[in-house]
Design a protein around this motif. Structure first.
Motif, mmCIF file in Angstrom:
data_model
loop_
_atom_site.group_PDB
_atom_site.id
_atom_site.type_symbol
_atom_site.label_atom_id
_atom_site.label_comp_id
_atom_site.label_asym_id
_atom_site.label_seq_id
_atom_site.Cartn_x
_atom_site.Cartn_y
_atom_site.Cartn_z
ATOM 1 N N HIS A 29 -2.246 -1.844 8.035
ATOM 2 C CA HIS A 29 -1.119 -1.202 7.299
ATOM 3 C C HIS A 29 -0.024 -2.285 6.728
ATOM 4 N N HIS A 31 2.155 -3.176 2.880
ATOM 5 C CA HIS A 31 2.880 -2.658 1.617
ATOM 6 C C HIS A 31 2.644 -3.521 0.387
ATOM 7 N N TYR A 51 13.457 -10.198 1.665
ATOM 8 C CA TYR A 51 12.822 -9.409 2.318
ATOM 9 C C TYR A 51 13.951 -8.527 2.968
ATOM 10 N N HIS A 52 13.659 -7.338 3.166
ATOM 11 C CA HIS A 52 14.863 -6.403 3.833
ATOM 12 C C HIS A 52 15.042 -6.845 5.193
ATOM 13 N N TYR A 53 14.496 -7.404 5.871
ATOM 14 C CA TYR A 53 14.653 -7.819 7.248
ATOM 15 C C TYR A 53 15.926 -9.020 7.196
ATOM 16 N N ARG A 173 -0.020 7.802 1.469
ATOM 17 C CA ARG A 173 1.301 7.908 2.197
ATOM 18 C C ARG A 173 2.050 9.479 1.682
ATOM 19 N N SER A 226 5.570 8.445 8.082
ATOM 20 C CA SER A 226 6.511 7.831 9.296
ATOM 21 C C SER A 226 7.425 9.032 9.372
ATOM 22 N N MET A 261 3.418 7.489 12.067
ATOM 23 C CA MET A 261 4.299 6.208 12.738
ATOM 24 C C MET A 261 5.553 6.672 12.764
ATOM 25 N N LYS A 266 15.604 7.203 9.411
ATOM 26 C CA LYS A 266 15.942 6.792 8.132
ATOM 27 C C LYS A 266 17.410 6.390 7.727
ATOM 28 N N LEU A 274 16.769 -0.493 1.873
ATOM 29 C CA LEU A 274 15.357 -0.482 2.610
ATOM 30 C C LEU A 274 15.731 -1.213 4.094
ATOM 31 N N TRP A 328 5.013 -2.345 15.647
ATOM 32 C CA TRP A 328 5.738 -2.174 14.099
ATOM 33 C C TRP A 328 6.824 -2.464 14.217
ATOM 34 N N ASP A 358 2.446 -5.179 8.291
ATOM 35 C CA ASP A 358 3.523 -4.457 7.672
ATOM 36 C C ASP A 358 4.126 -5.305 6.404
ATOM 37 N N ARG A 360 5.300 -6.939 2.910
ATOM 38 C CA ARG A 360 5.822 -6.344 1.962
ATOM 39 C C ARG A 360 5.716 -7.329 0.881
HETATM 40 O O1 FIX Z 1 7.270 3.358 7.197
HETATM 41 C C1 FIX Z 1 6.822 2.095 7.026
HETATM 42 O O2 FIX Z 1 5.599 2.030 6.473
HETATM 43 C C2 FIX Z 1 7.722 1.102 7.318
HETATM 44 O O3 FIX Z 1 7.028 0.036 8.002
HETATM 45 C C3 FIX Z 1 8.654 0.561 6.391
HETATM 46 O O4 FIX Z 1 9.281 1.638 5.648
HETATM 47 C C4 FIX Z 1 9.680 -0.668 6.725
HETATM 48 O O5 FIX Z 1 10.516 -0.793 5.545
HETATM 49 C C5 FIX Z 1 8.888 -1.945 6.969
HETATM 50 O O6 FIX Z 1 8.379 -2.609 6.072
HETATM 51 C C6 FIX Z 1 8.764 -1.995 8.323
HETATM 52 O O7 FIX Z 1 8.225 -3.573 8.687
#
Ligand code: FIX
Ligand code: ZN
Length: 416
Positions: A29, A31, A51-53, A173, A226, A261, A266, A274, A328, A358, A360
């Motif tokens: 999985h 992105h 990165y949004h983190y 998705r 998700s 997932m 949200k 994000l 995750w 995961d 991105r």
């Molecule tokens: O729903 C998802 O696929 C989540 O993994 C993402 O929405 C999330 O932003 C992400 O990238 C987490 O690692």
């Protein structure tokens, strides 16, 4: 082929680490996208830093309004993240560490802390060659993408050509279809699917046609969605009807797994966009119900709450049509990957897929897998040392066989 002797933990550790280090991974999985996906591929230091983190972590230190941050150009956002999280304080978080692991594995000198020098390195890269370099460095063989037909940016790509790069496999998705039906209906109608807002028999058959046609169009490996902590099934809601009338019959008919997932809240803080999603404990009864009542459907499940992990393992012991995967998002941290992987090996043996990235941003494959390999190798070593203590000595070939299963072969076997 190295033979082991009882109590020979050093050799076991060496054999496990070598096997885990060398295994070519299927990342089930992500992105990320091929560079041919019209600008959807993110890569390089400014994408890594935004990165949004890292944005969520940066905003904890700033007085600046969220909208002011979002209005900045990406380079300025990246510089703000770099200054805030890396220069003004030590980058000890997992997401910060990941940027540095990536730069180091690319051969850059992180001790110089020279953002401009790193930018120059990425500016010199040719994107197609760089994609090859990242796959090589991360030793990832195949990634499964997240493909959302309802995303206008992506739709254009699929209508133009079929995906060519075999390293990138597709996953269909369904968040828009299942979680925001009101926005999905007009698009489905525009695409020629004769659906209405009511889930009547015509809409059901048209949604099933949409699912089968898109599964074929993108050659999807599975369908995914998700789901919130409140996810309930069976349920009279639109989502409940679409899952029972459309998704599950399609999963049965096509033998494609349905990946759930579960546990994401949200936009708990919408201003973070994000980065604004949060987590909640979900009801494991739903997973149990689906696996028990749809024995001929394959379910891939990952849950976002740490508190759901043990019960998810127990449910997987009851139902072989349930394949547990990944640590995750907020669980993808060394302390939790260790805890969860240990729990899964103890309860499920090797019948699961311990991790996905995961990612991105393309380059994240490098750090996410470097970090996860190390933890999973450590946990596996402990388990083999426990075995050896009984006199059962795993051979190198057996260790390599088990590692290949955990890092992709279990998934492909389950997907069929
Ligand atoms: O729903 C998802 O696929 C989540 O993994 C993402 O929405 C999330 O932003 C992400 O990238 C987490 O690692
Ligand atoms: Zn994801």
């Amino acid at each position: 082929m190295a033979e082991l002797r009882p109590g020979d933990s050093t050799t076991i550790r060496d054999l496990v680490w070598k096997a885990v280090d060398e295994v070519q991974i299927t990342d089930i999985h992500t992105h990320i996208y091929p560079h041919t996906f019209d600008g959807l591929l993110l890569w390089g230091i400014d994408d890594l830093l935004t990165y949004h983190y890292l944005i969520a972590e940066t905003m904890r230190y700033l007085e600046m309004g969220y909208e002011h941050f979002w209005a900045l150009p990406k380079r300025a956002q990246a510089e703000l993240v770099w200054r805030t999280l890396f220069i003004e304080r030590s980058p000890v978080s997992e997401a910060c560490r990941g940027v540095l692991t990536t730069l180091e594995k690319l051969g850059l000198d992180v001790s110089k802390r020279d953002l401009e020098a790193y930018r120059r390195f990425f500016a010199e890269q040719k994107v197609d060659e760089y994609v090859d370099k990242v796959f090589e460095l991360s030793r990832v063989k195949t990634v499964v993408m997240t493909n959302d037909p309802f995303d206008d940016a992506e739709l254009g790509y699929w209508s133009k050509s079929r995906q060519q790069d075999e390293r990138f496999r597709a996953a269909l998705r369904l968040d828009a279809l299942l979680n925001s039906w009101h926005t999905a209906v007009p698009k489905l109608q525009e695409w020629g699917y004769n659906v209405g807002f009511d889930i009547n028999s015509q809409t059901v058959s048209e949604v099933r046609r949409f699912l089968v046609e898109w599964l074929n169009q993108i050659n999807a490996v599975y369908m995914a969605v998700s789901l919130p902590p409140s996810f309930a099934f069976p349920e009279g809601s639109t989502r409940g009807q679409l899952i029972s009338e459309c998704v599950l019959p399609t999963a049965r008919e096509t033998c494609k797994p349905f990946a759930m997932m579960i546990g994401v809240k949200k936009l708990t803080n919408p201003a973070l966009r994000l980065a604004g999603d949060s987590v909640g404990k979900a009801n494991i009864d739903v997973v149990e119900y689906l696996c028990a009542n749809y024995p001929d459907v394959k379910f891939l499940v990952t849950m976002l709450s740490r508190e759901n992990q043990h019960e998810l393992c127990v449910v997987a012991r009851k139902f072989r049509n349930l394949h547990v995967f990944g640590c995750w998002w907020f669980l993808n941290n060394p302390s939790l990957v260790d805890e969860i992987t240990r729990m899964r090996l103890e309860l499920l043996g090797l019948s699961m897929t311990p991790q996905h990235s995961d990612a991105r941003v393309l380059d994240q494959l490098i750090y996410k897998w470097a970090h996860s390999r190390r933890i999973i190798a450590d946990v596996l070593t402990d388990k083999y040392v426990d075995l050896a203590a009984t006199g059962w000595l795993p051979t190198e070939q057996e260790i390599r066989r088990d590692v290949a299963a955990l890092f992709g072969e279990n998934f492909w076997r389950f997907v069929g």
